[in-house]
Design a protein around this motif. Structure first.
Motif, PDB file in Angstrom:
ATOM      1  N   LEU A  37       0.834  -1.200   0.000  1.00  0.00           N
ATOM      2  CA  LEU A  37       0.000   0.000   0.000  1.00  0.00           C
ATOM      3  C   LEU A  37       0.875   1.258   0.000  1.00  0.00           C
ATOM      4  O   LEU A  37       0.559   2.246  -0.684  1.00  0.00           O
ATOM      5  N   ILE A  38       1.969   1.234   0.746  1.00  0.00           N
ATOM      6  CA  ILE A  38       2.881   2.388   0.753  1.00  0.00           C
ATOM      7  C   ILE A  38       3.409   2.646  -0.654  1.00  0.00           C
ATOM      8  O   ILE A  38       3.491   3.803  -1.104  1.00  0.00           O
ATOM      9  N   LYS A  39       3.762   1.595  -1.384  1.00  0.00           N
ATOM     10  CA  LYS A  39       4.263   1.754  -2.754  1.00  0.00           C
ATOM     11  C   LYS A  39       3.190   2.373  -3.654  1.00  0.00           C
ATOM     12  O   LYS A  39       3.479   3.251  -4.479  1.00  0.00           O
ATOM     13  N   LEU A  40       1.957   1.923  -3.488  1.00  0.00           N
ATOM     14  CA  LEU A  40       0.858   2.453  -4.294  1.00  0.00           C
ATOM     15  C   LEU A  40       0.615   3.929  -3.976  1.00  0.00           C
ATOM     16  O   LEU A  40       0.458   4.769  -4.879  1.00  0.00           O
ATOM     17  N   LEU A  41       0.591   4.269  -2.692  1.00  0.00           N
ATOM     18  CA  LEU A  41       0.378   5.655  -2.290  1.00  0.00           C
ATOM     19  C   LEU A  41       1.530   6.549  -2.750  1.00  0.00           C
ATOM     20  O   LEU A  41       1.311   7.703  -3.154  1.00  0.00           O
ATOM     21  N   SER A  42       2.740   6.010  -2.724  1.00  0.00           N
ATOM     22  CA  SER A  42       3.913   6.789  -3.145  1.00  0.00           C
ATOM     23  C   SER A  42       3.831   7.137  -4.622  1.00  0.00           C
ATOM     24  O   SER A  42       4.216   8.242  -5.039  1.00  0.00           O
ATOM     25  N   GLU A  43       3.329   6.217  -5.415  1.00  0.00           N
ATOM     26  CA  GLU A  43       3.159   6.485  -6.843  1.00  0.00           C
ATOM     27  C   GLU A  43       2.157   7.610  -7.069  1.00  0.00           C
ATOM     28  O   GLU A  43       2.361   8.499  -7.893  1.00  0.00           O
ATOM     29  N   THR A  44       1.058   7.573  -6.308  1.00  0.00           N
ATOM     30  CA  THR A  44       0.052   8.630  -6.417  1.00  0.00           C
ATOM     31  C   THR A  44       0.630   9.987  -6.037  1.00  0.00           C
ATOM     32  O   THR A  44       0.426  10.993  -6.729  1.00  0.00           O
ATOM     33  N   VAL A  45       1.365  10.021  -4.921  1.00  0.00           N
ATOM     34  CA  VAL A  45       1.966  11.269  -4.452  1.00  0.00           C
ATOM     35  C   VAL A  45       2.965  11.805  -5.482  1.00  0.00           C
ATOM     36  O   VAL A  45       2.973  13.005  -5.790  1.00  0.00           O
ATOM     37  N   TYR A  46       3.803  10.920  -6.020  1.00  0.00           N
ATOM     38  CA  TYR A  46       4.800  11.368  -6.987  1.00  0.00           C
ATOM     39  C   TYR A  46       4.136  11.921  -8.256  1.00  0.00           C
ATOM     40  O   TYR A  46       4.581  12.936  -8.806  1.00  0.00           O
ATOM     41  N   ASN A  47       3.087  11.271  -8.710  1.00  0.00           N
ATOM     42  CA  ASN A  47       2.383  11.763  -9.899  1.00  0.00           C
ATOM     43  C   ASN A  47       1.824  13.160  -9.666  1.00  0.00           C
ATOM     44  O   ASN A  47       1.896  14.035 -10.538  1.00  0.00           O
ATOM     45  N   ARG A  48       1.258  13.382  -8.486  1.00  0.00           N
ATOM     46  CA  ARG A  48       0.730  14.707  -8.163  1.00  0.00           C
ATOM     47  C   ARG A  48       1.862  15.718  -8.046  1.00  0.00           C
ATOM     48  O   ARG A  48       1.741  16.876  -8.470  1.00  0.00           O
ATOM     49  N   LEU A  49       2.968  15.286  -7.464  1.00  0.00           N
ATOM     50  CA  LEU A  49       4.110  16.167  -7.271  1.00  0.00           C
ATOM     51  C   LEU A  49       4.719  16.591  -8.605  1.00  0.00           C
ATOM     52  O   LEU A  49       5.040  17.766  -8.811  1.00  0.00           O
ATOM     53  N   SER A  50       4.864  15.651  -9.521  1.00  0.00           N
ATOM     54  CA  SER A  50       5.489  15.953 -10.806  1.00  0.00           C
ATOM     55  C   SER A  50       4.640  16.914 -11.624  1.00  0.00           C
ATOM     56  O   SER A  50       5.159  17.731 -12.391  1.00  0.00           O
ATOM     57  N   LYS A  51       3.304  16.849 -11.468  1.00  0.00           N
ATOM     58  CA  LYS A  51       2.431  17.787 -12.175  1.00  0.00           C
ATOM     59  C   LYS A  51       2.676  19.220 -11.702  1.00  0.00           C
ATOM     60  O   LYS A  51       2.517  20.176 -12.460  1.00  0.00           O
ATOM     61  N   LYS A  52       3.044  19.357 -10.423  1.00  0.00           N
ATOM     62  CA  LYS A  52       3.327  20.683  -9.863  1.00  0.00           C
ATOM     63  C   LYS A  52       4.759  21.126 -10.142  1.00  0.00           C
ATOM     64  O   LYS A  52       5.135  22.254  -9.840  1.00  0.00           O
TER      65      LYS A  52
END
Length: 363
Positions: free
Chosen positions: A269-284
């Motif tokens: 779950l941590i790996k899945l959440l990290s992917e979501t966070v990184y995707n949001r971060l890269s958009k910014k």
């Protein structure tokens, strides 16, 4: 000698009507006229993101558990949220706002303040602008919005909720104090269930009751918020519409279907959440230097663990590995029901090319 008329700001608060559910009904007409819940599955620990007005007749509200929503209306339709779609529609809505003013302060995907004291099209009338915005949203996006109009943010936000759905409410300067005096304390910004209960024990039921107390008395009972209450009951709210709100953090979290101590499931779950966070971060186009792990146990006790890297976290793998290391530092002696990963302490925004250059240097 002519006495100059007092100048007032013109503030509009636009609030979309049951936004997520309305987008689903627009895109899937077979949902219309039926109770619709956007959120997790009815057998999950997920929560309701929003519900359409048919579902609300059964007592279903945002933030209640999906299992509770199912018990209230077993024949409701449950659909998972499509946040990428809602974000795209929200962008279209904001583009409509920007036709009239650049002073737009988004509060979320589905609501925003607009300062149209000086509007781009020189229309002049706040009521007319609100009507045009509502009509544009309806004709161009096939959605409805409610608008509140006044001279400050506090009153405009409350006004937008008065005649939902598809409402338009104007509270003029001469009516503000009476309007707030009659307002139930539960409607005040900053008054949640706990504060409302405290106010009721103090025999404070409306704005008129709050108005009887001095600022020092309100600060004594409610801290800094007491000063805010003192001013708004007198119609005073000078907060500006802020078009650029600094982003403090980006995060993602999820409630497990079943409470667990299984380290493999938690790491996944941590790996899945990290992917979501990184995707949001890269958009910014940002880099964060601090990772925070949020853990909620089966008894609802909540803890956080954080660590920082001066060079920032540049990819999903770094974020996930750090989150997993933070989890290892926690003594897990009872099941976990929720995990969250957040990134904060941002470095300056930079072009994607520069981010890639930094990544190559790190490798």
């Amino acid at each position: 000698m002519d006495i100059p008329k007092p100048s007032f700001r013109k503030i509009i608060h636009i609030d979309m009507d049951a936004f997520y559910a309305s987008v689903e009904e627009r895109d899937f007409p077979e949902y219309r006229g039926k109770p619709l819940v956007v959120g997790g599955r009815p057998d999950s620990r997920g929560v309701v993101a929003t519900a359409n007005y048919e579902a609300r007749k059964y007592g279903i509200r945002s933030a209640i558990s999906c299992s509770k929503a199912f018990s209230l209306c077993p024949f409701a339709i449950f659909v998972p949220p499509r946040f990428d779609v809602y974000a795209a529609v929200s962008k279209q809505i904001r583009e409509i706002f920007y036709r009239y003013t650049d002073l737009v302060e988004p509060l979320s995907l589905d609501e925003a303040y607009l300062d149209i004291t000086e509007d781009k099209l020189n229309i002049g009338s706040a009521i007319e602008i609100a009507k045009q915005i509502k009509e544009a949203i309806k004709t161009e996006l096939n959605l409805t919005a409610s608008a509140g109009i006044s001279i400050n943010k506090f009153v405009a936000k409350i006004a937008s909720d008065i005649n939902k759905p598809d409402g338009l409410t104007f509270i003029g300067p001469s009516k503000i104090e009476k309007f707030i005096e009659d307002l139930p304390v539960e409607k005040f910004f900053g008054v949640g269930k706990v504060t409302a209960q405290k106010m009721r024990t103090m025999q404070l039921y409306t704005g008129a009751d709050i108005k009887k107390l001095t600022e020092e008395q309100l600060k004594h009972h409610f801290g800094k918020t007491g000063s805010f209450f003192y001013k708004v009951v007198r119609g005073i709210d000078n907060r500006p519409v802020q078009p650029f709100r600094e982003m403090k953090s980006i995060s993602a979290e999820d409630t497990l279907k079943f409470d667990t101590e299984d380290i493999y499931e938690l790491n996944a779950l941590i790996k899945l959440l990290s992917e979501t966070v990184y995707n949001r971060l890269s958009k910014k186009q940002n880099i964060g230097k601090t990772i925070t792990l949020k853990i909620k146990f089966s008894d609802f006790k909540q803890i956080t663990r954080s660590t920082s890297n001066l060079n920032g976290f540049l990819n999903t793998e770094q974020i996930a590995a750090t989150g997993i290391d933070l989890l290892k530092s926690v003594e897990i002696n009872k099941p976990i029901r929720l995990l969250g990963i957040g990134i904060s302490n941002f470095m300056h925004a930079m072009p994607k090319e520069e981010i890639q250059d930094q990544l190559r240097l790190k490798l």
